[in-house]
Design a protein around this motif. Sequence first.
Motif, short mmCIF file in Angstrom:
data_model
loop_
_atom_site.label_atom_id
_atom_site.label_comp_id
_atom_site.label_asym_id
_atom_site.label_seq_id
_atom_site.Cartn_x
_atom_site.Cartn_y
_atom_site.Cartn_z
N ALA A 19 77.60 7.38 113.22
CA ALA A 19 77.70 7.98 114.42
C ALA A 19 77.16 7.02 115.51
CB ALA A 19 77.01 9.19 114.77
N ALA A 20 76.28 6.36 115.48
CA ALA A 20 75.47 5.44 116.21
C ALA A 20 76.42 4.21 116.44
CB ALA A 20 74.15 4.87 115.97
N ALA A 26 82.31 1.75 120.79
CA ALA A 26 82.92 2.40 121.82
C ALA A 26 82.59 1.37 123.38
CB ALA A 26 82.74 3.85 122.12
N GLU A 27 81.30 0.99 123.25
CA GLU A 27 80.80 0.34 124.57
C GLU A 27 81.43 -1.00 124.57
OE1 GLU A 27 76.71 -0.04 123.80
OE2 GLU A 27 76.32 2.15 124.47
N ILE A 39 75.64 -6.23 112.01
CA ILE A 39 75.11 -5.32 112.45
C ILE A 39 74.96 -4.17 111.33
CG2 ILE A 39 75.44 -2.86 113.70
CD1 ILE A 39 76.66 -4.75 115.99
N GLY A 40 76.17 -4.15 110.52
CA GLY A 40 76.09 -3.03 109.29
C GLY A 40 75.01 -3.64 108.23
N ILE A 41 74.91 -4.82 107.92
CA ILE A 41 73.78 -5.28 106.91
C ILE A 41 72.32 -4.99 107.41
CG2 ILE A 41 72.55 -7.34 106.16
CD1 ILE A 41 75.77 -8.48 105.80
N CYS A 154 82.40 -0.30 109.55
CA CYS A 154 83.56 0.57 109.92
C CYS A 154 83.31 0.99 111.16
CB CYS A 154 83.94 1.23 108.82
SG CYS A 154 84.29 0.58 107.29
N GLY A 155 82.25 1.90 111.47
CA GLY A 155 82.05 2.54 112.58
C GLY A 155 82.11 1.66 113.88
#
Length: 196
Positions: A19-20, A26-27, A39-41, A154-155
């Motif tokens: 969600a974060a 989106a920003e 960021i995912g790692i 993915c997010g």
Amino acid sequence: MNPASLILLAFAMSTDAFAASIGRGAELSKVRFISALRIGIVFGVVEAIMPLVGWALGHVAMRFVSGVDHWIAFAMLALLGGHMIWEGLKNGGADAIKVAGVQQEDKSIWLIAVTALATSIDAMAVGITLALTDINIVVASLAIGLATTLMVTCGTLLGRAIGTVVGKWAEVLGGLILIAIGVAVLYEHLAGVVSA
């Protein structure tokens, strides 16, 4: 805990970070895959470490609570799941990433790590709960870390397209899954007591 429950747990634990990351994506005006993966790692590593910390704390406390461990596991998972549902419905699920408050894509790795830590406190609580169950904590932590890496990457990539609404419902779904796992832990113990 069976493999299906472990997979559900891993993805449930990654929903707040997902969600974060949607909020973060989106920003941004443009998201590069390598930035999203980085960021995912970071999120995945932090999310994998926190259950280990919680497990160590829970393992120490286990000798004091062994008679009621199933009730504690159920209560903690139910409360944590309820909190995730509340936060998802109240805040739209994407506020955690805005803690860092930086708009550019390549923000400091330390700010990303702080945000990852903020979204992984629940993983430590789950780690405490896992100390009260029969589970391999290393496998569980790796599963949580991998699921979080995948979900955050993915997010971040999808955030621009799908917006923060999906983040809200992802966190609600994660909360429902945690509550269901808590009920399953309690049921397995009570069914074992009845059949014994």
